[in-house]
Design a protein around this motif. Structure first.
Motif, PDB file in Angstrom:
ATOM      1  N   GLU A 175    -101.419  52.993  36.398  1.00  0.00           N
ATOM      2  CA  GLU A 175    -102.095  53.135  35.098  1.00  0.00           C
ATOM      3  C   GLU A 175    -101.690  52.061  34.104  1.00  0.00           C
ATOM      4  N   ASP A 176    -100.448  51.668  34.079  1.00  0.00           N
ATOM      5  CA  ASP A 176     -99.977  50.707  33.084  1.00  0.00           C
ATOM      6  C   ASP A 176     -99.923  49.277  33.621  1.00  0.00           C
ATOM      7  N   GLN A 177    -100.456  49.048  34.809  1.00  0.00           N
ATOM      8  CA  GLN A 177    -100.417  47.713  35.396  1.00  0.00           C
ATOM      9  C   GLN A 177    -101.681  46.927  35.037  1.00  0.00           C
ATOM     10  N   PRO A 178    -101.551  45.619  34.791  1.00  0.00           N
ATOM     11  CA  PRO A 178    -102.752  44.800  34.567  1.00  0.00           C
ATOM     12  C   PRO A 178    -103.661  44.817  35.791  1.00  0.00           C
ATOM     13  N   GLY A 179    -104.948  44.942  35.568  1.00  0.00           N
ATOM     14  CA  GLY A 179    -105.905  44.989  36.669  1.00  0.00           C
ATOM     15  C   GLY A 179    -106.208  46.379  37.164  1.00  0.00           C
ATOM     16  N   ALA A 180    -105.638  47.408  36.526  1.00  0.00           N
ATOM     17  CA  ALA A 180    -105.847  48.779  36.987  1.00  0.00           C
ATOM     18  C   ALA A 180    -107.313  49.214  36.840  1.00  0.00           C
ATOM     19  N   SER A 181    -108.003  48.731  35.810  1.00  0.00           N
ATOM     20  CA  SER A 181    -109.412  49.093  35.621  1.00  0.00           C
ATOM     21  C   SER A 181    -110.274  48.543  36.749  1.00  0.00           C
ATOM     22  N   VAL A 187    -116.192  47.467  31.815  1.00  0.00           N
ATOM     23  CA  VAL A 187    -115.027  48.345  31.684  1.00  0.00           C
ATOM     24  C   VAL A 187    -113.888  47.526  31.096  1.00  0.00           C
ATOM     25  N   SER A 188    -113.449  47.924  29.911  1.00  0.00           N
ATOM     26  CA  SER A 188    -112.405  47.162  29.217  1.00  0.00           C
ATOM     27  C   SER A 188    -111.031  47.729  29.535  1.00  0.00           C
ATOM     28  N   GLU A 189    -110.039  46.867  29.403  1.00  0.00           N
ATOM     29  CA  GLU A 189    -108.650  47.255  29.655  1.00  0.00           C
ATOM     30  C   GLU A 189    -107.784  46.700  28.534  1.00  0.00           C
ATOM     31  N   GLY A 190    -107.230  47.601  27.734  1.00  0.00           N
ATOM     32  CA  GLY A 190    -106.439  47.187  26.589  1.00  0.00           C
ATOM     33  C   GLY A 190    -106.784  48.032  25.376  1.00  0.00           C
ATOM     34  N   PRO A 191    -106.011  47.937  24.293  1.00  0.00           N
ATOM     35  CA  PRO A 191    -106.320  48.675  23.067  1.00  0.00           C
ATOM     36  C   PRO A 191    -107.713  48.348  22.546  1.00  0.00           C
ATOM     37  N   ILE A 214    -126.831  47.587  28.984  1.00  0.00           N
ATOM     38  CA  ILE A 214    -125.422  47.215  29.161  1.00  0.00           C
ATOM     39  C   ILE A 214    -124.562  48.337  28.592  1.00  0.00           C
ATOM     40  N   HIS A 215    -123.804  48.985  29.456  1.00  0.00           N
ATOM     41  CA  HIS A 215    -122.924  50.071  29.049  1.00  0.00           C
ATOM     42  C   HIS A 215    -121.493  49.544  28.914  1.00  0.00           C
ATOM     43  N   VAL A 216    -120.735  50.168  28.039  1.00  0.00           N
ATOM     44  CA  VAL A 216    -119.334  49.785  27.837  1.00  0.00           C
ATOM     45  C   VAL A 216    -118.467  51.035  27.983  1.00  0.00           C
ATOM     46  N   ILE A 217    -117.444  50.942  28.816  1.00  0.00           N
ATOM     47  CA  ILE A 217    -116.483  52.027  29.005  1.00  0.00           C
ATOM     48  C   ILE A 217    -115.087  51.473  28.740  1.00  0.00           C
ATOM     49  N   GLU A 218    -114.361  52.124  27.844  1.00  0.00           N
ATOM     50  CA  GLU A 218    -112.995  51.710  27.544  1.00  0.00           C
ATOM     51  C   GLU A 218    -112.025  52.568  28.357  1.00  0.00           C
ATOM     52  N   SER A 219    -111.227  51.931  29.178  1.00  0.00           N
ATOM     53  CA  SER A 219    -110.255  52.667  29.982  1.00  0.00           C
ATOM     54  C   SER A 219    -108.958  52.843  29.200  1.00  0.00           C
ATOM     55  N   GLY A 220    -108.327  53.983  29.397  1.00  0.00           N
ATOM     56  CA  GLY A 220    -107.065  54.238  28.700  1.00  0.00           C
ATOM     57  C   GLY A 220    -106.929  55.696  28.322  1.00  0.00           C
ATOM     58  N   ARG A 221    -105.893  55.993  27.573  1.00  0.00           N
ATOM     59  CA  ARG A 221    -105.604  57.367  27.161  1.00  0.00           C
ATOM     60  C   ARG A 221    -105.827  57.586  25.670  1.00  0.00           C
ATOM     61  N   GLY A 222    -106.298  56.558  24.972  1.00  0.00           N
ATOM     62  CA  GLY A 222    -106.513  56.680  23.539  1.00  0.00           C
ATOM     63  C   GLY A 222    -107.793  57.421  23.215  1.00  0.00           C
ATOM     64  N   GLU A 223    -108.042  57.562  21.917  1.00  0.00           N
ATOM     65  CA  GLU A 223    -109.251  58.257  21.462  1.00  0.00           C
ATOM     66  C   GLU A 223    -110.495  57.466  21.830  1.00  0.00           C
ATOM     67  N   GLY A 224    -111.449  58.132  22.450  1.00  0.00           N
ATOM     68  CA  GLY A 224    -112.684  57.483  22.870  1.00  0.00           C
ATOM     69  C   GLY A 224    -112.564  56.702  24.166  1.00  0.00           C
ATOM     70  N   GLN A 225    -111.396  56.704  24.785  1.00  0.00           N
ATOM     71  CA  GLN A 225    -111.197  55.991  26.036  1.00  0.00           C
ATOM     72  C   GLN A 225    -111.280  56.961  27.218  1.00  0.00           C
ATOM     73  N   GLN A 264    -103.197  39.770  28.079  1.00  0.00           N
ATOM     74  CA  GLN A 264    -103.634  40.249  29.389  1.00  0.00           C
ATOM     75  C   GLN A 264    -104.664  41.366  29.275  1.00  0.00           C
ATOM     76  N   ASP A 265    -105.322  41.497  28.122  1.00  0.00           N
ATOM     77  CA  ASP A 265    -106.480  42.377  28.017  1.00  0.00           C
ATOM     78  C   ASP A 265    -107.593  41.790  28.874  1.00  0.00           C
ATOM     79  N   ALA A 266    -108.395  42.651  29.469  1.00  0.00           N
ATOM     80  CA  ALA A 266    -109.413  42.163  30.405  1.00  0.00           C
ATOM     81  C   ALA A 266    -110.661  43.023  30.338  1.00  0.00           C
TER      82      ALA A 266
END
Length: 253
Positions: A111-117, A157-161, A185-196, A142-144
């Motif tokens: 989950e916390d590794q770069p490239g996980a998305s 699919v975004s990765e990062g804050p 074009i759809h956008v999905i934010e990966s993560g554990r924050g609000e809206g992710q 290293q946001d991607a």
């Protein structure tokens, strides 16, 4: 008198068995794959380390299914058949729970590794065209941004804050909108924050998107994007192959 040959001076090649002219070459021994039961055992141990509740959930599912099958068997006055069917269905239910929990445990490890998305996109089923490399990267943070193409259109699919990765997402969305004006074009934010969206739920959320393109149109969109190039190299520290969870192991295959 000629000297007799000394057996101690014979070469190793002479000791090797000679192969006939038409004899077959000996086949190299194939490495044995671990048995299915051994694979399931390894998956169970890995899952239990990250999810101590999994043995109890599996047992509860197994006993619950067996109990229901026995009850139906008693009502039909054939409890033996009900027991046999219940054991088979109970084992299947326990295996399904193990598969789900194992996939969650695999995602928890990366989950916390770069490239996980990008690894999460690798769990998508047929009908999606994905790429191992991100389409946009911030080398400093290293946001991607990763991309997938399917019947719902293009999914980024975004990765990062959220506030930090937003410029990367907006730039990629504008670039795609110029070359694909009629594709959603759809956008999905990966993560554990609000809206992710957590990694383990990204594939499920993408599969719930409404289909708008045919298979032929999906292929055409992919070729259109590929023809323009623009793929960025992965900066140091992002390796989707190392971050990719093992689906076969998660399913006990």
């Amino acid at each position: 008198m000629a000297n007799s040959p000394d057996p101690s001076n014979s070469s190793p090649a002479s000791d090797a068995p000679k192969r006939g002219l038409f004899s077959r070459k000996p086949k190299a021994a194939k490495a044995k794959k671990p048995s299915r039961l051994k694979q399931i055992g390894e998956v169970f141990q890995m899952t239990r380390r990250h999810d101590p509740m999994v043995p109890w959930l599996m047992l509860l599912a197994f006993l619950g299914v067996v109990a229901v099958s026995l009850l139906v068997g008693f009502l039909l006055e054939n409890w033996i058949t009900g027991l046999i069917i219940g054991i088979a269905l109970g084992a299947l239910a326990a295996t399904l729970i193990l598969s789900r929990r194992a996939e969650r445990a695999a995602f928890a490890q990366i989950e916390d590794q770069p490239g996980a998305s990008g690894a999460a996109l690798g769990t998508l089923k047929r009908g999606w065209i994905t790429e191992d490399q991100p389409v946009a990267v911030n080398p400093r943070t290293q946001d991607a941004v990763f991309r997938a193409i399917g019947r719902p259109g293009v999914v980024l699919v975004s990765e990062g804050p959220s506030n930090r990765v937003k410029p990367l997402v907006d730039a990629e969305r504008k670039r795609l909108a110029r070359i694909l004006p009629n594709v959603t074009i759809h956008v999905i934010e990966s993560g554990r924050g609000e809206g992710q969206v957590p990694l383990s739920q990204i594939a499920r959320k993408m599969n719930k998107l409404k289909g708008e393109l045919t298979k032929t149109e999906v292929s055409a969109v992919s070729k259109r994007i590929s023809s323009l190039g623009g793929r960025l190299p992965i900066p140091k520290g992002i390796d989707p192959y190392k971050a990719r969870p093992d689906r076969k192991a998660a399913r006990g295959r």
